[in-house]
Design an enzyme around this catalytic site. Structure first.
Site, short mmCIF file in Angstrom:
data_model
loop_
_atom_site.label_atom_id
_atom_site.label_comp_id
_atom_site.label_asym_id
_atom_site.label_seq_id
_atom_site.Cartn_x
_atom_site.Cartn_y
_atom_site.Cartn_z
N ASP A 101 0.70 -0.96 -0.03
CA ASP A 101 -0.04 0.04 -0.02
C ASP A 101 0.77 1.27 0.09
O ASP A 101 1.93 1.40 0.74
CB ASP A 101 -0.83 0.04 1.05
N ASN B 207 -2.47 12.64 -4.32
CA ASN B 207 -3.60 13.26 -5.03
C ASN B 207 -4.09 14.72 -4.81
O ASN B 207 -4.28 15.34 -5.57
CB ASN B 207 -4.82 12.30 -5.29
N HIS C 120 -4.70 14.43 -9.57
CA HIS C 120 -5.03 12.82 -9.93
C HIS C 120 -4.02 12.43 -11.09
O HIS C 120 -3.73 11.19 -11.18
CB HIS C 120 -6.39 12.44 -10.19
N ASP D 299 -1.70 9.26 -10.93
CA ASP D 299 -1.51 8.10 -11.68
C ASP D 299 -0.25 7.71 -12.51
O ASP D 299 0.20 6.75 -12.51
CB ASP D 299 -2.44 8.64 -13.16
N GLU E 211 -4.40 2.30 -4.75
CA GLU E 211 -3.13 2.16 -4.47
C GLU E 211 -2.65 1.00 -3.82
O GLU E 211 -1.39 0.77 -3.19
CB GLU E 211 -2.72 3.42 -3.76
N ARG F 48 13.98 -5.25 -0.06
CA ARG F 48 14.73 -4.51 -1.13
C ARG F 48 13.48 -3.66 -1.98
O ARG F 48 13.82 -2.49 -2.41
CB ARG F 48 15.24 -5.74 -2.30
#
Length: 302
Positions: free
Chosen positions: A177, A185, A190, A194, A220, A240
């Site tokens: 997440d 945003n 937005h 993206d 997300e 990593r």
């Protein structure tokens, strides 16, 4: 267009070759059915074939039957050429898989017309096959990031669970997440959001191994399916990824955007189904968020 001529009679083969070359076709020649069958199995096999019925080693009907046994979404167009002209012979050829049947001696203009029908059918079949592949791809991939969508990654997870149970291989899932993505945003818009999602998927993909896969499961949130992982503590791939994302600012039209990611990891032990694995990874992800974000939390360590 490339056409296969399979004809054991040299004179007939030369006549066909001469006529078809005059009409602008590229030709592949076979002197018997075995040669024709070998050619039609090749990767760049012609999409249209003219097969003589009576040939040594393998006749044209047998070649048709074998070709039709090959599973393909883009099959070749097959024309059987023979001196046989009874209705039962036509039926036999068509039932064997031939698309068309031409009796010897043939009229050149009729032959050309029938080949042109074959050309149109091959083109139509190619367009249908191409459209199907595109639709299948779109059905399995997220339109924004071009990685697996939720449905596809979950289907892949189910397959890997079945394989893990069958072959006793390791399997980890990492629920990712992006931290404070709403702020991205709200601050940049937005469109920039993206761009960040697209860039994030590239960063993750860079760190995946051959048997690992990633999909976007919503907003997300992303799911990594890592096959062959024997133990969570020994598998540093998720750390990593977390470190790589942290050190890689995203370049956008509005400047560089720093991002971090929280990851919750669950290990398949041989009994969990996909819902349980996701729920376990989600619990680990919650702990990663709760303890400061920008980290990896393993469910085994909670």
């Amino acid at each position: 267009m490339k056409i296969l001529i399979a004809e054991d009679d040299k004179t007939s083969r030369i006549m066909l070759e001469s006529v078809l070359k005059k009409w602008g076709f590229t030709l592949v020649l076979a002197c018997n059915g075995k040669e024709a069958w070998d050619i039609m199995q090749s990767k760049d096999a012609p999409k249209l074939a003219i097969l003589d019925w009576q040939m040594p080693e393998m006749n044209g009907i047998e070649v048709c039957q074998r070709i039709r046994e090959i599973g393909t979404s883009n099959p070749p167009y097959l024309i059987v050429l023979t001196s046989k002209d009874e209705k039962k012979d036509i039926v036999k050829a068509l039932e064997a898989g031939a698309n068309d049947f031409i009796s010897k001696p043939y009229d050149a203009q009729e032959l050309r017309a029938r080949i042109n029908v074959g050309k149109r059918m091959v083109k139509l079949q190619f367009n249908l096959s191409d459209a199907y592949k595109k639709l299948k791809y779109e059905a399995m991939h997220d339109l924004l990031t071009n990685i697996y969508n939720r449905r596809a990654i979950m289907e892949l997870l189910e397959k890997e669970i079945a394989r893990g149970k069958r072959e006793k291989t390791g399997l980890c899932v990492g629920l990712c997440d992006l931290d404070h993505f709403k702020k991205v945003n709200d601050t940049y818009g937005h469109q920039i959001g993206d761009e960040v999602l697209i860039a994030f998927t590239r960063l993750v993909t860079d760190k995946l191994r051959l048997n690992d896969h990633v999909g976007r499961i919503g907003g997300e949130e992303f799911l990594i399916v890592a096959s062959g992982s024997k133990g969570l503590k020994q598998d540093v791939m998720f750390e990593r990824i977390c470190e790589y994302v942290r050190s890689s600012e995203i370049s956008t039209e509005k400047g560089s955007v720093p991002i971090t990611v929280s990851i919750g990891v669950a290990r398949y032990t041989g009994v969990e189904n996909s819902d349980v694995l996701l729920a376990t990874a989600d619990t680990a992800l919650y702990h990663a968020k709760k303890t400061g974000r920008d980290s990896v939390v393993y469910a085994d360590n909670i």
